[in-house]
Design a protein around this motif. Structure first.
Motif, mmCIF file in Angstrom:
data_model
loop_
_atom_site.group_PDB
_atom_site.id
_atom_site.type_symbol
_atom_site.label_atom_id
_atom_site.label_comp_id
_atom_site.label_asym_id
_atom_site.label_seq_id
_atom_site.Cartn_x
_atom_site.Cartn_y
_atom_site.Cartn_z
ATOM 1 N N ALA A 23 60.493 3.803 56.527
ATOM 2 C CA ALA A 23 60.944 2.599 56.689
ATOM 3 C C ALA A 23 62.280 2.423 55.814
ATOM 4 C CB ALA A 23 60.143 1.318 56.679
ATOM 5 N N PRO A 24 63.346 2.011 56.334
ATOM 6 C CA PRO A 24 64.624 1.996 55.681
ATOM 7 C C PRO A 24 64.404 0.958 54.629
ATOM 8 C CG PRO A 24 64.898 0.988 57.646
ATOM 9 C CD PRO A 24 63.553 1.700 57.939
ATOM 10 N N ARG A 25 65.328 0.939 53.408
ATOM 11 C CA ARG A 25 65.169 0.199 52.212
ATOM 12 C C ARG A 25 66.226 -1.004 52.636
ATOM 13 N NH1 ARG A 25 65.843 4.700 48.014
ATOM 14 N NH2 ARG A 25 67.051 5.548 50.012
ATOM 15 N N LEU A 26 65.645 -2.327 53.040
ATOM 16 C CA LEU A 26 66.818 -3.053 53.624
ATOM 17 C C LEU A 26 67.426 -3.759 52.238
ATOM 18 C CD1 LEU A 26 64.535 -4.652 56.345
ATOM 19 C CD2 LEU A 26 66.299 -2.865 56.652
ATOM 20 N N ALA A 27 67.180 -3.526 51.094
ATOM 21 C CA ALA A 27 67.675 -4.251 50.086
ATOM 22 C C ALA A 27 69.006 -3.468 49.760
ATOM 23 C CB ALA A 27 66.797 -4.205 48.835
ATOM 24 N N LEU A 28 69.198 -2.280 49.962
ATOM 25 C CA LEU A 28 70.207 -1.591 49.863
ATOM 26 C C LEU A 28 71.586 -2.209 50.532
ATOM 27 C CD1 LEU A 28 69.187 2.130 50.547
ATOM 28 C CD2 LEU A 28 69.381 1.056 48.249
ATOM 29 N N ARG A 29 72.550 -1.650 49.934
ATOM 30 C CA ARG A 29 73.856 -2.186 50.207
ATOM 31 C C ARG A 29 74.803 -1.154 50.671
ATOM 32 N NH1 ARG A 29 71.049 -5.778 51.004
ATOM 33 N NH2 ARG A 29 71.152 -7.913 50.222
ATOM 34 N N GLY A 30 75.905 -1.446 51.519
ATOM 35 C CA GLY A 30 76.989 -0.784 51.856
ATOM 36 C C GLY A 30 76.580 0.739 52.709
ATOM 37 N N ARG A 31 77.271 1.758 52.197
ATOM 38 C CA ARG A 31 77.066 3.042 52.926
ATOM 39 C C ARG A 31 75.396 3.587 52.750
ATOM 40 N NH1 ARG A 31 77.158 8.633 52.128
ATOM 41 N NH2 ARG A 31 77.610 9.714 53.842
ATOM 42 N N VAL B 73 76.012 5.720 66.553
ATOM 43 C CA VAL B 73 76.885 4.615 65.844
ATOM 44 C C VAL B 73 76.883 4.723 64.388
ATOM 45 C CG1 VAL B 73 77.254 1.988 65.815
ATOM 46 C CG2 VAL B 73 76.968 3.245 68.013
ATOM 47 N N THR B 74 75.533 4.593 63.898
ATOM 48 C CA THR B 74 75.393 4.618 62.435
ATOM 49 C C THR B 74 75.907 5.714 61.920
ATOM 50 O OG1 THR B 74 73.069 5.681 62.848
ATOM 51 C CG2 THR B 74 73.198 3.244 62.649
ATOM 52 N N GLY B 75 75.970 6.927 62.442
ATOM 53 C CA GLY B 75 76.455 8.221 62.118
ATOM 54 C C GLY B 75 78.014 7.959 61.842
ATOM 55 N N PHE B 76 78.668 7.437 62.708
ATOM 56 C CA PHE B 76 80.147 7.283 62.901
ATOM 57 C C PHE B 76 80.599 6.343 61.708
ATOM 58 C CE2 PHE B 76 83.783 4.668 63.976
ATOM 59 C CZ PHE B 76 84.404 5.224 64.119
ATOM 60 N N VAL B 77 79.671 5.271 61.402
ATOM 61 C CA VAL B 77 79.906 4.158 60.316
ATOM 62 C C VAL B 77 79.940 4.793 59.110
ATOM 63 C CG1 VAL B 77 79.081 2.049 59.104
ATOM 64 C CG2 VAL B 77 79.122 2.092 61.661
ATOM 65 N N MET B 78 78.973 5.777 58.971
ATOM 66 C CA MET B 78 78.879 6.337 57.602
ATOM 67 C C MET B 78 79.902 7.314 57.280
ATOM 68 S SD MET B 78 74.675 7.389 57.860
ATOM 69 C CE MET B 78 74.956 8.944 56.403
ATOM 70 N N TRP B 79 80.494 8.057 58.444
ATOM 71 C CA TRP B 79 81.664 8.943 58.200
ATOM 72 C C TRP B 79 82.863 8.152 57.821
ATOM 73 C CZ3 TRP B 79 85.870 8.507 61.726
ATOM 74 C CH2 TRP B 79 86.859 9.500 61.462
ATOM 75 N N TRP B 80 82.992 6.779 58.636
ATOM 76 C CA TRP B 80 84.080 6.021 58.324
ATOM 77 C C TRP B 80 84.217 5.370 57.101
ATOM 78 C CZ3 TRP B 80 87.788 5.154 61.463
ATOM 79 C CH2 TRP B 80 89.049 4.134 61.219
ATOM 80 N N LYS B 81 83.142 5.234 56.592
ATOM 81 C CA LYS B 81 82.970 4.575 55.078
ATOM 82 C C LYS B 81 83.269 5.724 54.014
ATOM 83 C CE LYS B 81 79.941 0.542 55.691
ATOM 84 N NZ LYS B 81 80.944 -0.305 55.378
ATOM 85 N N ARG B 82 83.249 7.075 54.161
ATOM 86 C CA ARG B 82 83.313 7.910 53.287
ATOM 87 C C ARG B 82 84.629 8.862 53.451
ATOM 88 N NH1 ARG B 82 82.191 13.029 54.897
ATOM 89 N NH2 ARG B 82 82.297 13.668 52.674
ATOM 90 N N ARG B 83 85.281 8.555 54.649
ATOM 91 C CA ARG B 83 86.416 9.651 55.205
ATOM 92 C C ARG B 83 87.591 9.358 54.280
ATOM 93 N NH1 ARG B 83 88.128 5.149 56.877
ATOM 94 N NH2 ARG B 83 90.189 4.756 57.789
ATOM 95 N N PRO B 84 88.160 10.555 53.946
ATOM 96 C CA PRO B 84 89.458 10.549 53.228
ATOM 97 C C PRO B 84 90.593 10.317 54.355
ATOM 98 C CG PRO B 84 88.734 12.671 53.586
ATOM 99 C CD PRO B 84 87.680 11.990 54.033
ATOM 100 N N GLN B 85 91.624 9.792 53.493
ATOM 101 C CA GLN B 85 92.846 9.695 54.363
ATOM 102 C C GLN B 85 93.456 10.857 55.067
ATOM 103 O OE1 GLN B 85 94.077 6.556 55.358
ATOM 104 N NE2 GLN B 85 92.442 5.590 54.275
ATOM 105 N N ARG B 86 93.785 10.916 56.119
ATOM 106 C CA ARG B 86 94.367 12.006 57.074
ATOM 107 C C ARG B 86 93.871 13.197 56.583
ATOM 108 N NH1 ARG B 86 98.493 9.181 54.275
ATOM 109 N NH2 ARG B 86 99.870 8.300 55.736
ATOM 110 N N ALA B 87 92.389 13.209 56.773
ATOM 111 C CA ALA B 87 91.758 14.388 56.694
ATOM 112 C C ALA B 87 90.214 14.234 57.484
ATOM 113 C CB ALA B 87 91.018 14.598 55.478
ATOM 114 N N LEU B 88 89.712 15.494 57.872
ATOM 115 C CA LEU B 88 88.647 15.485 58.841
ATOM 116 C C LEU B 88 87.385 14.646 58.008
ATOM 117 C CD1 LEU B 88 87.241 16.220 61.259
ATOM 118 C CD2 LEU B 88 86.822 18.453 60.456
#
Length: 467
Positions: A188-196, A402-417
């Motif tokens: 079960a996911p830990r709902l108390a976590l925040r962010g990524r 969708v959640t995988g995309f959000v995780m990538w978006w939150k950690r992605r560097p600028q102008r890089a894969l």
């Protein structure tokens, strides 16, 4: 330095290297699969509910008011439909239904080459309207699901998406297991976590719950794919594991041995007939030809074929491919929710003789398994509950994308894969390499793309970093 400390450090380094490698492959698999997985999930869910959706959007043509009066004969209804079509239109298929609330449907091949369904009131013979087969909503959704409506290229892309989903699931489980044991959030996911971290927990735990259903969807869908599926059909046929080998007693098929003049129709097979769907196990079986008759020979009426099918236990919800030439036959194709009831009949258009009768028990073992997998995959086997389960798995997989995309978006560097850094130390991972190699052998197209990814990873994407 103490040897135990050195060994412990080496073990930690190797574990980090394993994790980084798995994460990198999970990233590449998700990068390719994510957009296609969303398309597969949405189109698959819609197609699963086809029996409910079509009568709603085409109610004026598909639904009639039940009457106490007897229904007109199928032959008369076919004649009414033909009279409403262009002169050169050729009737190809009759959809047979005994539901008192449903209209009769006949498919015609138009001079333009397109196919058109004509709907007729079974009580009055009134033509209710027409519908293009190619532009029918569920037909287009099915084409999107199978190949993005891009022909062979789209079919290959969707087939690869299915194969890479297996890599994504395998690497995802391997990434989830050790961290879930160490940090909680296993089931079960830990709902108390925040962010990524919150998104990561939701993605990991949701993926674990969906893993079995996703693997089943992939494995039950691949036999219908345009490249590997066709090769697998040929292999199953040659090894006598899938299809009945053919008509006229070559396998355990109840078939009449052809009399003089009877012959197969120039290599035509079931997949060549103008049927919406046929059971997987009979797609490559040959279509027999009718006995040779003189020019004055009369074709038996459609009602005689329906009566023959009923005498063989096929009474409702099936299609009849109509003969288009003097050598053609009537073909009854029954593709019900219960695979054990599947049936294929070929009937001589002049004598009404049953030429071929193929049932579930005539299939090879592999084909029987695939028949059950198909019925479950399409949400047909145990009714509405099956549809709901399929929809939950499909939409759940879309949510994982969708959640995988959000995780990538939150950690992605600028102008890089933003791919995870490649570890400096190469992890042995013999079991994983063997598993990927086996996957590449079973699915050669998948193996080729894995090789491309590996080469690109080495030469193009990113540099080694210390673990």
């Amino acid at each position: 330095m103490d040897a135990s400390v050195i060994n412990q450090a080496a073990s930690v380094g190797e574990s980090a290297s394993h994790h980084r490698t798995l994460w990198r492959w999970h990233f590449y698999a998700g990068l390719f699969v994510m957009p296609l997985l969303i398309v597969l999930a949405i189109t698959g869910t819609l197609y699963c509910f086809q029996p409910q959706i079509e009568p709603l959007i085409y109610r004026d043509r598909m639904v009639v008011e039940p009457q106490a009066a007897p229904r007109l004969s199928a032959q008369i209804l076919l004649a009414k439909a033909a009279a409403s079509e262009p002169r050169d239109a050729v009737p190809t298929t009759a959809q047979i239904s005994t539901d008192p609330r449903r209209s009769s449907e006949f498919v015609f091949r138009l001079p333009s080459g397109e196919n058109e369904s004509v709907f007729v009131d079974p009580y009055t013979g009134a033509v209710l309207g027409t519908l293009s087969v190619e532009h029918r909503l569920m037909k287009q959704i099915r084409e999107l699901h199978r190949g993005l409506m891009l022909g062979k290229t789209g079919e290959l892309a969707m087939e690869l998406a299915g194969c890479w989903t297996l890599v994504m699931i395998g690497t995802g489980i391997a990434l989830w297991w050790p961290k879930a044991k160490q940090k909680g959030g296993m089931w079960a996911p830990r709902l108390a976590l925040r962010g990524r971290a919150w998104w990561r927990d939701l993605h990991a735990v949701g993926g674990i719950w969906l893993a079995i259903g996703a693997v089943f969807f992939v494995l039950s869908g691949l036999p219908w794919s345009g490249s590997w599926g066709k090769q697998f059909k040929a292999l199953a046929t040659s090894a006598q594991l899938g299809y009945p080998k053919g008509a006229w007693g070559d396998a355990h098929v109840r078939s009449a041995k052809p009399a003089a003049g009877e012959h197969a129709m120039h290599g035509m097979r079931m997949d060549d007939l103008p049927l919406q769907q046929t059971p997987w196990a009979v797609g490559l079986t040959p279509v027999p030809g009718a006995a040779t008759h003189d020019a004055q020979a009369a074709r038996i009426p459609l009602d005689a074929v329906i009566a023959l099918a009923a005498s063989q236990g096929v009474t409702d919800g099936y299609s009849i491919a109509l003969p288009k030439t003097t050598e053609g036959v009537y073909t009854v194709s029954y593709f019900p929710a219960d695979p054990k009831a599947e049936r294929t009949l070929h009937v001589d258009q002049y004598s009404g003789k049953l030429l071929t009768d193929i049932a579930y028990d005539d299939y090879g073992r592999v084909a029987q398994w695939i028949s059950y997998g198909t019925s479950l995959h399409m949400g047909r086997y145990f009714g509405l509950a099956n549809q709901i389960v399929c929809a939950m798995i499909s939409l759940g997989l879309a949510a994982m994308a969708v959640t995988g995309f959000v995780m990538w978006w939150k950690r992605r560097p600028q102008r890089a894969l933003g791919a995870p850094a490649r570890p400096a130390r190469r992890a042995p991972m013999r079991a994983w390499r063997s598993g990927l190699a086996m996957l590449g052998v079973v699915f050669p197209l998948m193996g080729l793309t894995m090789l491309v990814v590996w080469v690109s990873d080495r030469l193009v994407f990113g540099r080694s970093t210390r673990s």
